[in-house]
Scaffold this active site. Structure first.
Site, mmCIF file in Angstrom:
data_model
loop_
_atom_site.group_PDB
_atom_site.id
_atom_site.type_symbol
_atom_site.label_atom_id
_atom_site.label_comp_id
_atom_site.label_asym_id
_atom_site.label_seq_id
_atom_site.Cartn_x
_atom_site.Cartn_y
_atom_site.Cartn_z
ATOM 1 N N LYS A 96 0.024 11.285 6.322
ATOM 2 C CA LYS A 96 -0.067 10.412 7.272
ATOM 3 C C LYS A 96 0.576 9.118 6.352
ATOM 4 O O LYS A 96 1.423 7.961 6.852
ATOM 5 C CB LYS A 96 -1.195 9.764 7.616
ATOM 6 C CG LYS A 96 -1.552 8.035 8.770
ATOM 7 C CD LYS A 96 -2.429 8.054 9.139
ATOM 8 C CE LYS A 96 -2.969 6.757 7.698
ATOM 9 N NZ LYS A 96 -4.328 6.120 7.838
ATOM 10 N N LYS A 106 0.710 -1.491 -0.418
ATOM 11 C CA LYS A 106 0.179 0.024 0.454
ATOM 12 C C LYS A 106 0.705 1.275 -0.074
ATOM 13 O O LYS A 106 0.257 2.216 -0.772
ATOM 14 C CB LYS A 106 -1.003 0.222 1.250
ATOM 15 C CG LYS A 106 -1.976 0.612 1.533
ATOM 16 C CD LYS A 106 -2.565 1.229 0.238
ATOM 17 C CE LYS A 106 -3.659 1.840 0.154
ATOM 18 N NZ LYS A 106 -4.773 2.035 1.047
#
Length: 302
Positions: free
Chosen positions: A254, A186
């Site tokens: 993030k 990811k």
């Protein structure tokens, strides 16, 4: 190691009790796709009204009541997942009460690969809970259309059993290794997403300053090598100047911080990822952190 519990003959399509925690923009359409696949689903959300809006699901009042053989979490980060475990209303108490000795906890949020691997070790050692990290790509449209990509890390035999469930809301499911591997993939995905979003924002800013019709410019981009899923899903945001909702700049930063964490651990310098990180830090500093990440456009225009 004891094999996690997956009971037999619960449903025609998936043989385990299932709960989903986190019925936000991604979790809600995932839940609807699972229910459409005739798999009974228990739901819990911090804001109960959001869960009650999902027709066919069984909404419960606390995580403990959602303690099923397989619990899917669609939450922003790992601390929110960890907070579900302890206490009288927590999953650990719920699993014990239900007699589920070896449950599976799936993390669909984007989390630190390093932290989730440590969390998985702790959960298995201390409580017999198997953690599968299975971050998603495809956005809310992909979730609604049931064509998400899921990149999975976890024990192979557990992932194999989960795959029929995952396929109810995804078009691509790939297993990459032990827990943490999915989150590393990811991270790779998010470098490309952040780059594509920023590149398109720059292109739209340039076209706007030059007085061009953004819709026509996007038509040209979509007809050549510049076409992308980001353009397909997000293109109207620049045309309409609508940057509310969606995947926030804070979440994008993030993810970029996780990428920096992995790269640092590997001794790897990623110049583009570093530049993107700086760009989204600036966007947040300028007060746009809650906007969709396409709103970086606003920091580019003079």
């Amino acid at each position: 190691m004891t094999t996690p519990t997956i009971s037999e003959n619960k449903t025609p399509g998936f043989h385990a009790s299932v709960a989903l925690i986190g019925t936000g923009p991604m979790g809600a359409p995932i839940a609807r796709n699972i229910l459409s696949g005739q798999v009974p689903l228990t739901l819990w959300n911090r804001t109960p009204e959001k869960a009650r809006g999902i027709e066919g699901g069984t909404v419960v009042a606390a995580p403990a009541a959602a303690a099923s053989e397989v619990v899917l979490t669609v939450l922003p980060d790992l601390p929110q997942v960890a907070a579900l475990l302890p206490g009288e209303d927590g999953l650990l108490k719920g699993w014990k009460t239900a007699g589920i000795e070896h449950p599976v906890l799936v993390i669909h949020g984007t989390v630190s690969p390093v932290a989730v691997a440590e969390f998985a070790d702790d959960c298995l050692r201390n409580w017999g809970v198997t953690i599968v990290d299975a971050p998603l790509s495809g956005g809310t449209i992909g979730a609604e259309e049931g064509r998400l990509s899921i990149m999975v890390g976890g024990p192979p035999e557990v992932v194999e059993r989960l795959t029929p469930l995952f396929r109810l809301y995804s078009s691509t499911v790939l297993h990459f290794g032990k827990t943490g591997a999915g989150s590393t993939v990811k991270a790779c995905n998010q470098i490309v997403v952040a780059a594509a979003v920023t590149a398109l924002a720059e292109a739209m800013a340039l076209a706007s300053i030059a007085g061009l019709d953004l819709e026509k410019v996007q038509t040209v981009l979509a007809g050549g090598l510049a076409n992308s899923e980001v353009l397909r899903q997000k293109g109207r945001r620049w045309i309409d100047q609508d940057f509310e909702g969606g995947g926030s700049a804070k979440n994008q930063l993030k993810d970029l911080n996780f990428i920096d964490e992995i790269a640092t651990a590997c001794g790897l310098n990623l110049p583009l990822a570093n530049t993107l990180r700086d760009a989204f830090e600036l966007m947040i500093e300028e007060g746009y952190g809650d906007l969709d990440h396409t709103g970086i456009y606003r920091t580019i225009l003079p």
